[in-house]
Design a protein around this motif. Sequence first.
Motif, PDB file in Angstrom:
ATOM      1  N   THR A   2       0.877  -1.046  -0.010  1.00 30.54           N
ATOM      2  CA  THR A   2      -0.084   0.001  -0.041  1.00 30.54           C
ATOM      3  C   THR A   2       0.781   1.358   0.186  1.00 30.54           C
ATOM      4  O   THR A   2       1.662   1.441   0.782  1.00 30.54           O
ATOM      5  CB  THR A   2      -0.943  -0.017   1.221  1.00 30.54           C
ATOM      6  N   PRO A   3       0.657   2.142  -0.922  1.00 30.56           N
ATOM      7  CA  PRO A   3       1.451   3.491  -0.962  1.00 30.56           C
ATOM      8  C   PRO A   3       1.275   4.294   0.654  1.00 30.56           C
ATOM      9  O   PRO A   3       0.340   4.200   1.107  1.00 30.56           O
ATOM     10  CB  PRO A   3       0.998   4.246  -2.191  1.00 30.56           C
ATOM     11  N   ALA A  31       7.008  12.328  -6.336  1.00 32.78           N
ATOM     12  CA  ALA A  31       6.797  11.048  -5.685  1.00 32.78           C
ATOM     13  C   ALA A  31       5.245  10.536  -6.272  1.00 32.78           C
ATOM     14  O   ALA A  31       4.424  10.561  -5.323  1.00 32.78           O
ATOM     15  CB  ALA A  31       6.921  10.914  -4.437  1.00 32.78           C
ATOM     16  N   PRO A  32       5.152  10.285  -7.525  1.00 32.09           N
ATOM     17  CA  PRO A  32       3.779   9.774  -7.914  1.00 32.09           C
ATOM     18  C   PRO A  32       3.160   8.735  -7.183  1.00 32.09           C
ATOM     19  O   PRO A  32       1.965   8.136  -7.254  1.00 32.09           O
ATOM     20  CB  PRO A  32       3.686   9.683  -9.398  1.00 32.09           C
ATOM     21  N   TRP A  33       4.134   7.868  -6.873  1.00 32.79           N
ATOM     22  CA  TRP A  33       3.757   6.496  -5.994  1.00 32.79           C
ATOM     23  C   TRP A  33       3.124   6.791  -4.624  1.00 32.79           C
ATOM     24  O   TRP A  33       2.571   5.953  -4.285  1.00 32.79           O
ATOM     25  CB  TRP A  33       5.018   5.605  -5.919  1.00 32.79           C
ATOM     26  N   ALA A  34       3.284   7.879  -4.038  1.00 33.58           N
ATOM     27  CA  ALA A  34       2.758   8.219  -2.942  1.00 33.58           C
ATOM     28  C   ALA A  34       1.439   8.940  -3.142  1.00 33.58           C
ATOM     29  O   ALA A  34       0.701   9.504  -3.793  1.00 33.58           O
ATOM     30  CB  ALA A  34       3.470   9.253  -2.136  1.00 33.58           C
ATOM     31  N   SER A  35       0.328   8.524  -1.809  1.00 33.20           N
ATOM     32  CA  SER A  35      -0.922   9.142  -1.870  1.00 33.20           C
ATOM     33  C   SER A  35      -0.761  10.558  -0.893  1.00 33.20           C
ATOM     34  O   SER A  35      -0.212  10.190   0.100  1.00 33.20           O
ATOM     35  CB  SER A  35      -2.016   8.321  -1.364  1.00 33.20           C
TER      36      SER A  35
END
Length: 101
Positions: A2-3, A31-35
């Motif tokens: 899970t991000p 950091a597009p992988w983070a929410s």
Amino acid sequence: MTPPLVIGIGNPTRSDDGAGLRVVGELARRAPWASVRAVHQLTPELAEDIAAAGLVVFVDAAVGATELTVTPVEPTPISPGSHFGSPGALLYLTAQIYGKA
């Protein structure tokens, strides 16, 4: 995995109080992988997102702070009649509703 969820807290019209919002705005670009969530204040509606995250980071400015500090946050019950809005109170609410925080 899970991000991570990064919650930036602040008001963009209040100078340093907008620091949390600026941090998550930059993080969203780098950091597009983070929410990320940019909020003016912590509200109970964030509990669902927190329960789904593997890691939660709160970013906020502090009066008089001159450097970055990292402070672990534990679920903290709020007393009746007190104002809701701290990270600890939000984690406590999340644990009560979803069984984890």
